[in-house]
Design an enzyme around this catalytic site. Structure first.
Site, PDB file in Angstrom:
ATOM      1  N   LYS A 276      84.422  70.210  34.181  1.00  0.00           N
ATOM      2  CA  LYS A 276      83.287  70.762  33.436  1.00  0.00           C
ATOM      3  C   LYS A 276      83.742  71.898  32.527  1.00  0.00           C
ATOM      4  CE  LYS A 276      80.002  69.181  36.764  1.00  0.00           C
ATOM      5  NZ  LYS A 276      79.078  69.514  37.804  1.00  0.00           N
TER       6      LYS A 276
ATOM      7  N   ILE B  64      83.562  76.546  28.758  1.00  0.00           N
ATOM      8  CA  ILE B  64      82.750  75.902  29.774  1.00  0.00           C
ATOM      9  C   ILE B  64      81.857  74.838  29.137  1.00  0.00           C
ATOM     10  CG2 ILE B  64      82.827  77.931  31.254  1.00  0.00           C
ATOM     11  CD1 ILE B  64      79.876  78.404  30.562  1.00  0.00           C
ATOM     12  N   CYS B  65      81.605  73.784  29.877  1.00  0.00           N
ATOM     13  CA  CYS B  65      80.792  72.668  29.398  1.00  0.00           C
ATOM     14  C   CYS B  65      79.316  73.036  29.516  1.00  0.00           C
ATOM     15  CB  CYS B  65      81.080  71.412  30.209  1.00  0.00           C
ATOM     16  SG  CYS B  65      80.046  70.017  29.743  1.00  0.00           S
ATOM     17  N   LEU B  66      78.654  73.105  28.374  1.00  0.00           N
ATOM     18  CA  LEU B  66      77.228  73.416  28.340  1.00  0.00           C
ATOM     19  C   LEU B  66      76.433  72.358  27.578  1.00  0.00           C
ATOM     20  CD1 LEU B  66      77.472  77.232  27.538  1.00  0.00           C
ATOM     21  CD2 LEU B  66      76.951  76.186  29.734  1.00  0.00           C
TER      22      LEU B  66
END
Length: 187
Positions: free
Chosen positions: A132, A139-141
């Site tokens: 993620k 960071i994966c958002l």
């Protein structure tokens, strides 16, 4: 609801927390977001004096969020701009898990299309340690946060990105990374 969406896409007129698109939010999230002032300046890094006004609003929102967190004994980050334009930011964020504090460097650069595009928050030391996350520790958002940002831009700012992006990401990822032995406490 349509009126709220129309208000959110308008750069003129008053903005209130009632105009936020908060479908499906739990009470805790709703209350946390309501304590962060909404921003009214629709200006990005290339907008000269209007950008300076936006930065003032960003700082006021960040101060309000930090004060709210400290009053609730839930502070979890420090952050400051590191360049004269207010587009590069660094700091620390931490997450408490099993009575231990896990602390990380936090950094990001505001995109030229900000505030219509959310910042990409980075935790460089976690780069490659979770699926993620993108290269460089971003960071994966994309699935949860970016659509929310798009619905509420330009009224969301850095404090909202931390509250609704970084905070939930830390809560979901750090316990998993600790429990699987990917990260160890530095103490």
């Amino acid at each position: 609801r349509a009126a709220a969406r129309a208000l959110l896409t308008s750069a003129s007129g008053p903005v209130s927390e009632d105009s936020l698109i908060m479908d499906g939010w739990d009470a805790g999230t709703t209350n946390a977001v309501k304590r962060i002032p909404l921003l009214t300046a629709k200006a990005g890094p290339r907008d000269g004096e209007a950008w300076k006004e936006r930065l003032k609003q960003e700082m006021k929102a960040l101060i309000a969020y930090v004060q709210s967190n400290k009053a609730a004994d839930t502070d979890w980050f420090t952050i400051k701009p590191t360049d004269a334009t207010g587009t590069k930011w660094t700091g620390k964020c931490w997450y408490m898990y099993n009575m231990l504090r896990y602390e990380f460097d936090l950094e990001f650069e505001l995109p030229v299309t900000y505030p219509m595009t959310s910042p990409e928050l980075q935790l460089p030391e976690l780069d490659g340690k979770t699926a993620k996350m993108y290269r460089g520790g971003k960071i994966c958002l994309t699935v949860h946060f970016k659509p929310l940002w798009a619905k509420n831009a330009p009224h969301f700012g850095i404090a909202h990105a931390l509250c609704l992006g970084m905070g939930p990401w830390l809560a979901a990822e750090i316990p998993h990374l600790v429990d699987t032995g990917v990260i160890k406490h530095k103490g």
